[in-house]
Write a protein that holds these residues in place. Structure first.
Motif, PDB file in Angstrom:
ATOM      1  N   UNK A   8     -59.075   5.686 -14.318  1.00  0.00           N
ATOM      2  CA  UNK A   8     -57.940   6.595 -14.482  1.00  0.00           C
ATOM      3  C   UNK A   8     -57.030   6.629 -13.266  1.00  0.00           C
ATOM      4  N   UNK A   9     -57.493   6.112 -12.167  1.00  0.00           N
ATOM      5  CA  UNK A   9     -56.803   6.246 -10.887  1.00  0.00           C
ATOM      6  C   UNK A   9     -55.712   5.198 -10.704  1.00  0.00           C
ATOM      7  N   UNK A  47     -59.884   3.337  -3.902  1.00  0.00           N
ATOM      8  CA  UNK A  47     -59.096   4.374  -4.563  1.00  0.00           C
ATOM      9  C   UNK A  47     -57.623   4.232  -4.180  1.00  0.00           C
ATOM     10  N   UNK A  48     -56.763   4.255  -5.175  1.00  0.00           N
ATOM     11  CA  UNK A  48     -55.331   4.174  -4.934  1.00  0.00           C
ATOM     12  C   UNK A  48     -54.760   5.565  -4.692  1.00  0.00           C
ATOM     13  N   UNK A  49     -53.919   5.686  -3.688  1.00  0.00           N
ATOM     14  CA  UNK A  49     -53.218   6.939  -3.409  1.00  0.00           C
ATOM     15  C   UNK A  49     -51.716   6.676  -3.458  1.00  0.00           C
ATOM     16  N   UNK A  66     -53.474  12.972  -0.121  1.00  0.00           N
ATOM     17  CA  UNK A  66     -54.904  13.166  -0.362  1.00  0.00           C
ATOM     18  C   UNK A  66     -55.243  14.653  -0.488  1.00  0.00           C
ATOM     19  N   UNK A  67     -54.248  15.492  -0.803  1.00  0.00           N
ATOM     20  CA  UNK A  67     -54.440  16.934  -0.980  1.00  0.00           C
ATOM     21  C   UNK A  67     -54.983  17.577   0.294  1.00  0.00           C
ATOM     22  N   UNK A  82     -56.162  10.229  -7.179  1.00  0.00           N
ATOM     23  CA  UNK A  82     -57.378   9.957  -6.412  1.00  0.00           C
ATOM     24  C   UNK A  82     -57.870  11.109  -5.565  1.00  0.00           C
ATOM     25  N   UNK A  83     -57.527  12.346  -5.959  1.00  0.00           N
ATOM     26  CA  UNK A  83     -57.964  13.493  -5.159  1.00  0.00           C
ATOM     27  C   UNK A  83     -59.111  14.266  -5.815  1.00  0.00           C
TER      28      UNK A  83
END
Length: 231
Positions: free
Chosen positions: A17-18, A100-102, A107-108, A157-158
Motif C-alpha cells: 500500500x505504501x 519504505x517510500x516517503x 515521517x509524522x 509510510x507512517x
C-alpha cells in the motif's frame, strides 16, 4: 499463528500500500493527510450543530462531546499506547530503512506509530456524528473521509495497517461511548423528539444544512486534487 508471523504479514501489506511513482498521488496524499485541509469540514459540522440546536446548552453539549472524542481517541494513542508499546513507525523502522517510500521526507511526529491517532480521531468523529445526525449521505461521507485519511497514513509510510486497524476499532468504540453519554445528558436537557419529514432527519437535522456539509466535503476533495496536480 504467532506474533512474528502476524507482524510479517503487516509489513507485507504495508509495502503493498505504501507509495507510488506518481507525483500527483504524492501531492494528493500529503494534502489529504493534513489536519489543516479539513478545517472547513469541521467548521461546516459546527455550523450544522449551531443551525439545528434549540439552545446554547445543546450546542455546548455537542461541541463538548466532539472534543471528548478527540481527547479520548488521541490521548490514549499519543499519551499512553505509543510510548508504552514503542513500535516504530515504518519510516523510522531500522529493518525497513531504504524500503519504505516517503514523500518529501515526511515521517509524522514521534518515533512510534502504534496505534494511529489519525485513524482513531477521524473515525470517532465520523461515528459520533453519524449517530447524532442519522443521515445516510452524511454518514457515508464521514466514514469514507476517515478511511481515506487512514489510507494516506499507509501510503506515506507512517503507519502499519495494524496500527490503522486498531485505531479504527478504538475510534469506533470512543464514538459510540461518547454518543451514549450525549444521549443521556440530552434526555435530561429536553424531551427527545422524533422528526418524520423528508426535510429533517429523525433526530431533527435539516437535510438542506446536511447538503451544505457535503458540499464543503466535496469542495475540499477538489482542493486536494488540485494540490496533487500542482505538486
Amino acid at each position: 499463528m504467532n506474533i512474528d508471523t502476524l507482524l510479517g504479514y503487516d509489513q507485507e501489506l504495508l509495502l503493498a500500500l505504501n507509495g507510488s511513482d506518481s507525483q500527483f498521488m504524492d501531492g494528493l496524499m500529503m494534502a489529504l493527510t493534513s489536519g489543516m485541509t479539513w478545517i472547513p469540514l469541521y467548521i461546516a459540522l459546527l455550523y450544522l450543530v449551531i443551525k439545528n440546536s434549540e439552545t446554547m446548552g445543546q450546542i455546548a453539549l455537542i461541541v463538548a462531546c466532539a472534543a471528548l472524542c478527540v481527547l479520548f481517541a488521541d490521548g490514549l494513542a499519543d499519551g499512553i499506547v505509543k510510548p508504552g508499546v514503542a513500535r516504530f513507525r515504518p519510516c523510522n523502522d531500522p529493518l525497513l530503512r531504504g524500503v519504505v517510500q516517503t514523500v518529501d521526507g515526511y515521517c509524522a511526529n514521534g518515533l512510534y506509530g502504534f496505534f494511529s491517532a489519525h485513524a482513531s480521531n477521524t473515525f470517532s468523529i465520523a461515528v459520533f456524528f453519524s449517530l447524532l445526525v442519522r443521515s445516510g449521505i452524511l454518514s457515508t461521507g464521514l466514514l469514507l473521509w476517515s478511511l481515506v485519511c487512514c489510507y494516506t497514513r499507509m501510503y506515506l509510510g507512517v503507519h502499519y495497517p495494524f496500527d490503522v486497524l486498531v485505531g479504527l476499532l478504538w475510534g469506533g468504540t470512543v464514538g459510540c461511548a461518547v454518543y451514549f453519554l450525549y444521549y443521556k445528558f440530552r434526555a435530561k436537557m429536553s424531551q427527545s423528539k422524533c422528526f418524520v419529514s423528508t426535510q429533517y432527519t429523525s433526530t431533527g437535522f435539516s437535510t438542506d444544512d446536511i447538503d451544505i456539509v457535503m458540499l464543503v466535503l466535496v469542495a475540499t476533495l477538489i482542493y486536494t486534487v488540485l494540490r496533487g496536480v500542482l505538486h
